[in-house]
Design a protein around this motif. Structure first.
Motif, PDB file in Angstrom:
ATOM      1  N   THR A 128     -34.889 -15.124  48.900  1.00 48.35           N
ATOM      2  CA  THR A 128     -35.132 -15.105  47.462  1.00 48.35           C
ATOM      3  C   THR A 128     -33.817 -15.366  46.746  1.00 48.35           C
ATOM      4  OG1 THR A 128     -35.913 -13.748  45.608  1.00 48.35           O
ATOM      5  CG2 THR A 128     -34.811 -12.603  47.393  1.00 48.35           C
ATOM      6  N   PRO A 129     -33.841 -16.056  45.618  1.00 47.71           N
ATOM      7  CA  PRO A 129     -32.587 -16.373  44.932  1.00 47.71           C
ATOM      8  C   PRO A 129     -31.969 -15.195  44.185  1.00 47.71           C
ATOM      9  CG  PRO A 129     -34.447 -17.244  43.708  1.00 47.71           C
ATOM     10  CD  PRO A 129     -35.000 -16.728  45.002  1.00 47.71           C
ATOM     11  N   GLN A 204     -42.099   1.736  55.538  1.00 48.17           N
ATOM     12  CA  GLN A 204     -42.422   2.848  54.655  1.00 48.17           C
ATOM     13  C   GLN A 204     -42.469   2.446  53.180  1.00 48.17           C
ATOM     14  OE1 GLN A 204     -43.274   5.897  55.668  1.00 48.17           O
ATOM     15  NE2 GLN A 204     -42.861   5.583  57.849  1.00 48.17           N
ATOM     16  N   GLY A 205     -42.083   1.188  52.879  1.00 47.76           N
ATOM     17  CA  GLY A 205     -42.178   0.686  51.522  1.00 47.76           C
ATOM     18  C   GLY A 205     -40.949   0.890  50.652  1.00 47.76           C
ATOM     19  N   ALA A 206     -39.819   1.230  51.260  1.00 54.04           N
ATOM     20  CA  ALA A 206     -38.607   1.486  50.480  1.00 54.04           C
ATOM     21  C   ALA A 206     -38.109   0.214  49.797  1.00 54.04           C
ATOM     22  CB  ALA A 206     -37.508   2.046  51.375  1.00 54.04           C
ATOM     23  N   ALA A 207     -37.668   0.354  48.551  1.00 56.13           N
ATOM     24  CA  ALA A 207     -37.100  -0.785  47.838  1.00 56.13           C
ATOM     25  C   ALA A 207     -35.721  -1.129  48.375  1.00 56.13           C
ATOM     26  CB  ALA A 207     -37.012  -0.477  46.342  1.00 56.13           C
ATOM     27  N   ALA A 208     -34.969  -0.101  48.762  1.00 54.81           N
ATOM     28  CA  ALA A 208     -33.632  -0.311  49.313  1.00 54.81           C
ATOM     29  C   ALA A 208     -33.380   0.725  50.393  1.00 54.81           C
ATOM     30  CB  ALA A 208     -32.568  -0.216  48.225  1.00 54.81           C
ATOM     31  N   LEU A 236     -34.059 -15.614  60.694  1.00 51.30           N
ATOM     32  CA  LEU A 236     -35.108 -16.555  61.049  1.00 51.30           C
ATOM     33  C   LEU A 236     -35.868 -16.977  59.798  1.00 51.30           C
ATOM     34  CD1 LEU A 236     -36.558 -14.985  64.316  1.00 51.30           C
ATOM     35  CD2 LEU A 236     -35.021 -16.943  64.101  1.00 51.30           C
ATOM     36  N   ASP A 237     -36.163 -18.256  59.712  1.00 53.44           N
ATOM     37  CA  ASP A 237     -36.893 -18.805  58.563  1.00 53.44           C
ATOM     38  C   ASP A 237     -38.375 -18.834  58.928  1.00 53.44           C
ATOM     39  OD1 ASP A 237     -37.644 -20.011  56.235  1.00 53.44           O
ATOM     40  OD2 ASP A 237     -36.777 -21.968  56.697  1.00 53.44           O
ATOM     41  N   GLU A 238     -39.094 -17.830  58.481  1.00 51.00           N
ATOM     42  CA  GLU A 238     -40.487 -17.694  58.893  1.00 51.00           C
ATOM     43  C   GLU A 238     -41.413 -17.597  57.694  1.00 51.00           C
ATOM     44  OE1 GLU A 238     -41.019 -16.104  62.986  1.00 51.00           O
ATOM     45  OE2 GLU A 238     -39.857 -14.454  62.154  1.00 51.00           O
ATOM     46  N   LYS A 239     -42.673 -17.816  57.947  1.00 53.63           N
ATOM     47  CA  LYS A 239     -43.696 -17.769  56.908  1.00 53.63           C
ATOM     48  C   LYS A 239     -43.665 -16.415  56.207  1.00 53.63           C
ATOM     49  CE  LYS A 239     -48.666 -18.434  56.207  1.00 53.63           C
ATOM     50  NZ  LYS A 239     -49.974 -18.718  56.870  1.00 53.63           N
ATOM     51  N   GLY A 240     -43.712 -16.453  54.878  1.00 57.17           N
ATOM     52  CA  GLY A 240     -43.684 -15.222  54.109  1.00 57.17           C
ATOM     53  C   GLY A 240     -42.320 -14.861  53.570  1.00 57.17           C
ATOM     54  N   HIS A 242     -39.963 -13.184  54.565  1.00 56.73           N
ATOM     55  CA  HIS A 242     -39.536 -11.793  54.799  1.00 56.73           C
ATOM     56  C   HIS A 242     -39.731 -10.901  53.564  1.00 56.73           C
ATOM     57  CE1 HIS A 242     -37.815 -13.049  58.631  1.00 56.73           C
ATOM     58  NE2 HIS A 242     -37.166 -14.010  58.011  1.00 56.73           N
ATOM     59  N   LEU A 243     -40.714 -11.234  52.752  1.00 56.88           N
ATOM     60  CA  LEU A 243     -40.952 -10.435  51.549  1.00 56.88           C
ATOM     61  C   LEU A 243     -41.572  -9.077  51.871  1.00 56.88           C
ATOM     62  CD1 LEU A 243     -42.143 -13.156  49.014  1.00 56.88           C
ATOM     63  CD2 LEU A 243     -39.844 -12.237  49.371  1.00 56.88           C
ATOM     64  N   ASP A 244     -41.902  -8.841  53.129  1.00 60.69           N
ATOM     65  CA  ASP A 244     -42.374  -7.526  53.533  1.00 60.69           C
ATOM     66  C   ASP A 244     -41.215  -6.570  53.812  1.00 60.69           C
ATOM     67  OD1 ASP A 244     -41.537  -8.967  55.763  1.00 60.69           O
ATOM     68  OD2 ASP A 244     -43.018  -8.054  57.108  1.00 60.69           O
TER      69      ASP A 244
END
Length: 554
Positions: A128-129, A204-208, A236-240, A242-244
């Protein structure tokens, strides 16, 4: 990345005659191989020459390296290992954090702003930029471990979605002098590794997620963290994209963590001690965290090289040998030399891969298929092996097991053999008679607290349930004993490791490497001609993954 045992220097032992094969005492059911010393010398000397510019992935040197490995695999008698092709493309993305703000904590007795580099480092897996974490509530989650099989959950009873978690490095037993405790005492488990902590925080959903650096349990100083986590980072450049993953991941200095806790009205030392106890509950600190930075994004690709010796009776079962071909490329000059050649790390392991391919091909096909995998980008985070393990050419639930090589012994024969990460898989039982056949003994890993098992390519397969042996010569040399062996280890670390001085030496004694390769050969041949499916021990972190994988295969 070599986990040093006895690497990289010349000891006063007689060198082998060029090209002379060595053979050890016969191990049960497996004939002695002829490991070519000439092959070891040629491949190492070629790959670590200045002409290969340190073998950095995605540079012109990669093309030359890949072409040479393919040439040697062909000459050895292997077949292309990717459906008629020799390579597997590995998509990667380079992220470079820029305009990094301070990591700011507010809401305590005094605001705390940590400077990038000297007091904290920050990055992201997300492609992400822009990263902007703003006023995120901070929670101390102890060691950040969720291990239901051990009855341990640092996230029990708390929701950390959108929050910033602060995590201790290593695991709760790290100060135990022996291997006692839920987390195996001083022998670091995967739960103690920084990558696990970031992975779990994301689940666990942590923002940071912020790890507190402490030199002793981390086993390295802040300088290592700073150099590793600043500048371009490759993923690695993968689908998605890494937004998870968490928006931001990083580290803070120990004294800054203590200042943060004090500002929040908490005693860091007391909470650190509490976190070692089963049943620890996460503690909201009552402060918020903010950090932001831009990312430059550059997509690129590299290659794994794959050769195969197809099996005769059970060709759809696979035994795996791995070694990484990459190194650091051009690096900080020392005495005018600015190429990190990586002769030990890991041109030597690559040479061993070729020599093993030759030996197996000369012996003829086994009943199961033998796969020789030369992976990229180990030095940038095991990316080549991680990609293969996530996108296997041959199903992992049909991959029996194997051996990884990351640096061979070029200091002469050793009396002992060290298994890295001992106590994990049944491969250890298989090698005991093979080691004994060489009149050698298995010695305990000298520094299990360093977590060396998690720092080379076999680990990518372990995480997917495939047992891989990582081991080699110990420090008890037949000429010079442990004093000479330990001196060699220290000398390599101080003077050659990840430096331009890791160069090929024509006076190296390859006899110890040949004995180790003989062990690797016999283990691979026994697996390839047998019907067994070695598993992890019941206490190992990866047992349930293997059980599920094999159940699916059946």
């Amino acid at each position: 990345m070599i986990r040093p045992r006895i690497l990289g220097v010349v000891l006063p032992v007689a060198a082998l005659a060029a090209g002379a094969p060595l053979a050890a005492k016969p191990a049960p059911h497996v004939a002695a191989p002829a490991i070519s010393v000439e092959t070891l010398k040629q491949v190492d000397k070629t790959l670590s020459s200045d002409a290969f510019e340190g073998r950095k992935p995605t540079t012109p040197a990669e093309d030359k390296t890949v072409a040479y490995i393919i040439e040697r695999f062909k000459k050895a008698g292997l077949k292309p290992g990717n459906h008629g092709q020799w390579t597997q493309a590995v998509p990667m993305v380079e992220l470079n954090a820029q305009h990094v703000s301070a990591l700011s904590f507010k809401g305590g007795s005094a605001p705390l702003d940590l400077a990038y580099g000297d007091e904290m480092v920050i990055a992201t897996y997300r492609v992400t930029p822009k990263v902007d974490v703003k006023d995120s509530p901070v929670v101390f989650v102890g060691y950040g471990i969720h291990a239901p099989e051990r009855g341990w959950d640092d996230y029990a009873g708390i929701d950390v979605h959108g929050k910033t978690v602060v995590i201790l490095i290593n695991d709760p037993d790290w100060q135990n002098p022996d291997r006692s405790g839920l987390f195996e005492g001083k022998a670091e488990t995967y739960y103690g590794r920084w990558m696990y902590k970031f992975e779990e925080a994301a689940r666990q959903g942590a923002a940071a997620a912020i790890i507190v650096h402490d030199t002793e349990p981390a086993a390295y100083g802040w300088g290592v963290v700073k150099s590793s986590w600043t500048g371009p980072q490759i993923e690695l450049d993968e689908k998605g994209d890494h937004l998870d993953q968490s928006q931001a991941i990083g580290w803070i200095q120990l004294d800054k963590a203590k200042a943060l806790f004090a500002s929040a009205g908490q005693d860091f030392d007391a909470l650190q001690a509490a976190a070692k106890q089963k049943g620890f509950k996460a503690v909201p600190l009552g402060v918020t965290a903010s950090v932001s930075f831009d990312n430059s994004v550059r997509r690129q690709a590299s290659k794994n090289v794959i050769g195969i010796l197809p099996g005769t009776a059970r060709p759809n079962d696979y035994v795996l040998y791995t070694a990484h071909w990459d190194h650091l490329g051009h690096c900080t000059p020392i005495k005018g030399d600015g190429i990190c050649n990586g002769a030990l790390d890991n041109a030597s392991g690559s040479a061993g891969l070729v020599a093993l391919a030759e030996a197996h091909a000369k012996a003829g096909p086994a009943k199961r298929s033998l796969v020789f995998l030369s992976v990229t980008c180990e030095e940038c985070g095991l990316l080549g092996s991680r990609y293969y393990a996530s996108h296997p050419i041959y199903p992992l639930n049909h991959t029996v097991g194997g051996v990884n090589m990351d640096g061979l012994n070029v200091n002469g024969r050793a009396r002992d053999f060290v298994v890295i990460g001992a106590g994990k898989s049944e491969l250890e039982d298989m090698i005991k008679p093979i080691v004994a056949a060489e009149d050698r003994v298995i010695s305990p890993e000298p520094n299990p607290e360093r977590g060396s098992y998690f720092r080379s390519d076999h680990f990518s397969f372990a995480k997917k349930g495939v047992p891989m042996l990582d081991g080699g010569s110990g420090e008890d040399l037949r000429v010079g004993g442990t004093a000479a062996g330990h001196a060699a280890t220290l000398d390599y670390i101080a003077n050659r490791y990840h430096k331009p001085q890791d160069e090929y030496n024509p006076n190296w004694d390859w006899s110890g490497a040949v004995e180790d390769l003989t062990i690797y050969y016999r283990l691979g041949r026994e697996l390839a001609n047998g019907t067994s499916w070695p598993n992890w021990y019941k206490t190992a972190e990866f047992r349930s993954i293997r059980d599920q994988s094999r159940a699916e295969a059946k």
